[in-house]
Motif scaffolding. Sequence first.
Motif, PDB file in Angstrom:
ATOM      1  N   CYS A  81     -63.837  18.085 -18.206  1.00  0.00           N
ATOM      2  CA  CYS A  81     -63.515  18.095 -16.859  1.00  0.00           C
ATOM      3  C   CYS A  81     -61.826  18.723 -17.030  1.00  0.00           C
ATOM      4  CB  CYS A  81     -63.580  16.991 -15.908  1.00  0.00           C
ATOM      5  SG  CYS A  81     -64.874  15.982 -16.435  1.00  0.00           S
ATOM      6  N   CYS A  84     -60.293  22.133 -15.968  1.00  0.00           N
ATOM      7  CA  CYS A  84     -60.143  22.730 -14.663  1.00  0.00           C
ATOM      8  C   CYS A  84     -59.228  21.652 -13.773  1.00  0.00           C
ATOM      9  CB  CYS A  84     -61.353  22.731 -13.860  1.00  0.00           C
ATOM     10  SG  CYS A  84     -62.478  24.243 -14.429  1.00  0.00           S
ATOM     11  N   HIS A  85     -59.754  20.539 -13.899  1.00  0.00           N
ATOM     12  CA  HIS A  85     -59.083  19.299 -12.969  1.00  0.00           C
ATOM     13  C   HIS A  85     -57.660  18.798 -13.592  1.00  0.00           C
ATOM     14  CE1 HIS A  85     -62.042  18.333 -10.126  1.00  0.00           C
ATOM     15  NE2 HIS A  85     -63.009  18.765 -11.293  1.00  0.00           N
ATOM     16  N   ARG A 104     -61.075  13.888  -0.898  1.00  0.00           N
ATOM     17  CA  ARG A 104     -62.189  13.611  -1.744  1.00  0.00           C
ATOM     18  C   ARG A 104     -62.820  12.162  -1.780  1.00  0.00           C
ATOM     19  NH1 ARG A 104     -63.252  19.191  -2.838  1.00  0.00           N
ATOM     20  NH2 ARG A 104     -61.235  20.132  -3.263  1.00  0.00           N
ATOM     21  N   HIS A 115     -71.728  14.716  -5.989  1.00  0.00           N
ATOM     22  CA  HIS A 115     -71.041  15.973  -5.985  1.00  0.00           C
ATOM     23  C   HIS A 115     -70.800  16.623  -7.189  1.00  0.00           C
ATOM     24  CE1 HIS A 115     -69.814  16.287  -1.427  1.00  0.00           C
ATOM     25  NE2 HIS A 115     -70.954  16.331  -1.583  1.00  0.00           N
ATOM     26  N   MET A 123     -67.229  23.757  -7.747  1.00  0.00           N
ATOM     27  CA  MET A 123     -67.373  22.487  -8.838  1.00  0.00           C
ATOM     28  C   MET A 123     -68.780  22.816  -9.403  1.00  0.00           C
ATOM     29  SD  MET A 123     -66.538  19.750 -10.399  1.00  0.00           S
ATOM     30  CE  MET A 123     -67.810  18.808 -11.441  1.00  0.00           C
TER      31      MET A 123
END
Length: 152
Positions: A81, A84-85, A104, A115, A123
């Motif tokens: 993750c 990107c995060h 969120r 999600h 995502m």
Amino acid sequence: MSKNSELRSVIETTAVVIGSFVAAVILIVLLTKDYSSNEPAAEKVVDASTTEPVAQVEVDDQSEGSADKVIDAKQIIAANCAMCHEGGLMGAPKIGSEEQWAPRIAQGKDTLVSHAINGIRTMPARGGNAKLSDEEVAAAVIDMANAAGANF
Ligand code: HEC
């Protein structure tokens, strides 16, 4: 009588011959044992090194299995993750940014987790790693959300 003494000498000779054979065999066995205790010891090390990777593969399998049981959210995030995060790539909510995560988090834990599992807009599902279990994705979501002020 002479037959008896002949028999005796034959038996004695046979006994001596057999005795010396046995002695020779024992000597050979002892000598081979001495040598083999050195040489095969080295061979055994080689054997062990060739079988070790197999054992390691098994150990790896087990550790993967135990990784499924003991989920390390930080490790999952780092491997799947963070790319990107961490930097907010493509508008991904940044790890630790309460501002970006607040809307969120407001959706609720279950929605966020689903999600992340199924993907939403840019995502990717499971962060692009189909091998991650629902539990692993959920643990990563919970960890990232909590790092940004959630209380999941
Ligand atoms: C290829 C880049 C990328 C990877 C890898 C990635 N994400 Fe995302 N993630 C995004 C983007 C972009 C968004 C924002 C999507 C949007 O709202 O349009 C996002 C949004 C989210 C959201 C918020 C969803 C919502 O409903 O608002 C969660 C939760 C999330 N990601 C969890 C994860 C987890 C957990 C992983 C690792 C298993 C992961 N992401 C890996 C790009 C990525």
